[in-house]
Design a protein around this motif. Structure first.
Motif, short mmCIF file in Angstrom:
data_model
loop_
_atom_site.label_atom_id
_atom_site.label_comp_id
_atom_site.label_asym_id
_atom_site.label_seq_id
_atom_site.Cartn_x
_atom_site.Cartn_y
_atom_site.Cartn_z
N ALA A 125 31.00 59.19 38.41
CA ALA A 125 29.55 59.00 38.33
C ALA A 125 29.09 57.90 39.28
O ALA A 125 28.09 58.05 39.98
N THR A 126 29.81 56.78 39.33
CA THR A 126 29.40 55.69 40.22
C THR A 126 29.57 56.06 41.67
O THR A 126 28.78 55.68 42.51
N THR A 127 30.60 56.84 41.99
CA THR A 127 30.79 57.29 43.37
C THR A 127 29.66 58.22 43.78
O THR A 127 29.12 58.12 44.88
N ALA A 128 29.27 59.11 42.90
CA ALA A 128 28.18 60.04 43.20
C ALA A 128 26.87 59.29 43.39
O ALA A 128 26.10 59.59 44.30
N ILE A 129 26.63 58.30 42.55
CA ILE A 129 25.39 57.55 42.65
C ILE A 129 25.37 56.73 43.93
O ILE A 129 24.39 56.73 44.67
N SER A 130 26.46 56.02 44.23
CA SER A 130 26.48 55.18 45.43
C SER A 130 26.46 56.04 46.69
O SER A 130 25.88 55.66 47.69
N GLY A 131 27.09 57.19 46.67
CA GLY A 131 27.07 58.08 47.83
C GLY A 131 25.69 58.64 48.08
O GLY A 131 25.27 58.82 49.22
N ALA A 132 24.94 58.89 47.03
CA ALA A 132 23.59 59.41 47.18
C ALA A 132 22.63 58.33 47.67
O ALA A 132 21.69 58.60 48.40
N ALA A 133 22.90 57.09 47.27
CA ALA A 133 22.01 56.00 47.65
C ALA A 133 22.18 55.62 49.12
O ALA A 133 21.24 55.20 49.76
N ILE A 134 23.39 55.76 49.65
CA ILE A 134 23.64 55.40 51.03
C ILE A 134 24.08 56.64 51.79
O ILE A 134 25.19 57.11 51.63
N SER A 135 23.19 57.18 52.55
CA SER A 135 23.57 58.32 53.38
C SER A 135 23.06 58.08 54.79
O SER A 135 21.88 57.89 55.01
N TRP A 136 23.99 58.01 55.71
CA TRP A 136 23.64 57.80 57.10
C TRP A 136 23.85 59.11 57.84
O TRP A 136 24.81 59.82 57.62
N ALA A 137 22.96 59.39 58.74
CA ALA A 137 23.09 60.59 59.55
C ALA A 137 22.64 60.28 60.96
O ALA A 137 21.47 60.10 61.23
N ALA A 138 23.60 60.20 61.86
CA ALA A 138 23.31 59.90 63.25
C ALA A 138 22.59 61.08 63.89
O ALA A 138 22.80 62.24 63.54
N ASP A 139 21.74 60.79 64.86
CA ASP A 139 21.06 61.82 65.64
C ASP A 139 22.11 62.44 66.58
O ASP A 139 22.68 61.74 67.41
N PRO A 140 22.37 63.76 66.47
CA PRO A 140 23.41 64.39 67.29
C PRO A 140 23.20 64.22 68.80
O PRO A 140 24.17 64.06 69.54
N SER A 141 21.97 64.22 69.25
CA SER A 141 21.73 64.06 70.68
C SER A 141 22.08 62.64 71.14
O SER A 141 22.52 62.43 72.27
N HIS A 142 21.92 61.66 70.24
CA HIS A 142 22.29 60.29 70.57
C HIS A 142 23.80 60.13 70.61
O HIS A 142 24.33 59.42 71.47
N VAL A 143 24.50 60.81 69.70
CA VAL A 143 25.96 60.76 69.70
C VAL A 143 26.49 61.40 70.98
O VAL A 143 27.45 60.89 71.59
N ASP A 144 25.87 62.48 71.43
CA ASP A 144 26.29 63.15 72.66
C ASP A 144 26.19 62.23 73.87
O ASP A 144 26.98 62.35 74.81
N LEU A 159 22.68 55.86 65.65
CA LEU A 159 24.09 56.22 65.57
C LEU A 159 24.65 55.90 64.19
O LEU A 159 25.84 55.71 64.01
N SER A 160 23.77 55.84 63.21
CA SER A 160 24.16 55.45 61.86
C SER A 160 25.14 56.45 61.26
O SER A 160 24.92 57.65 61.29
N GLY A 161 26.25 55.92 60.78
CA GLY A 161 27.27 56.75 60.13
C GLY A 161 28.16 57.51 61.08
O GLY A 161 29.03 58.26 60.64
N ILE A 189 29.38 55.21 82.23
CA ILE A 189 29.27 54.16 81.22
C ILE A 189 28.18 54.57 80.24
O ILE A 189 27.08 54.96 80.63
N ALA A 190 28.49 54.49 78.97
CA ALA A 190 27.56 54.94 77.92
C ALA A 190 26.33 54.05 77.87
O ALA A 190 26.42 52.83 77.96
N GLU A 191 25.17 54.68 77.74
CA GLU A 191 23.93 53.96 77.55
C GLU A 191 23.11 54.70 76.50
O GLU A 191 22.83 55.89 76.63
N CYS A 192 22.78 53.97 75.46
CA CYS A 192 22.02 54.57 74.36
C CYS A 192 21.17 53.47 73.72
O CYS A 192 21.49 52.95 72.66
#
Length: 117
Positions: A23-42, A58-60, A50-53
């Protein structure tokens, strides 16, 4: 008037250890969800330069054991990113968001972290 006494047994726990952890894992996982923008990761996956962004989301993202040397990540959101073992020597992280990012064995020699949090 007689009052009949009822016998109440020992209280049973509502959760056992396994259900509590689930239960605590499900709650903490739902509270913190990062999703990087795929075009930024690319942008960082292009190994030909040399990478420039600048100000990228790039969260998560998972950049473990990656070569990000001299990358320009000024103002980037790296919250929750996995950068374990990455070579980030000389990277520009000025003003970057680094909350809960993981940097285990990351080479940050010469990295700029002015104003990063």
């Amino acid at each position: 008037m007689k009052v009949r006494a009822s016998v109440i047994g020992p209280a049973k726990p509502m959760f056992n250890r396994a259900t509590f952890l689930a239960a605590t894992t499900a709650i903490s996982g739902a509270a913190i969800s990062w999703a990087a923008d795929p075009s930024h990761v690319d942008r960082l996956n292009d190994r030909g330069r040399i990478a420039e962004c600048v100000r990228c989301d790039l969260s998560g993202a998972d950049f473990r054991n990656r070569l990000l040397q001299l990358a320009n990540l000024i103002g980037a959101n790296l919250s929750g990113a996995k950068l374990d073992g990455a070579n980030m020597a000389g990277v520009q992280l000025n003003g970057a968001k680094l909350a809960r990012a993981s940097f285990v064995y990351t080479n940050l020699s010469g990295a700029r972290l002015d104003g990063a949090d």
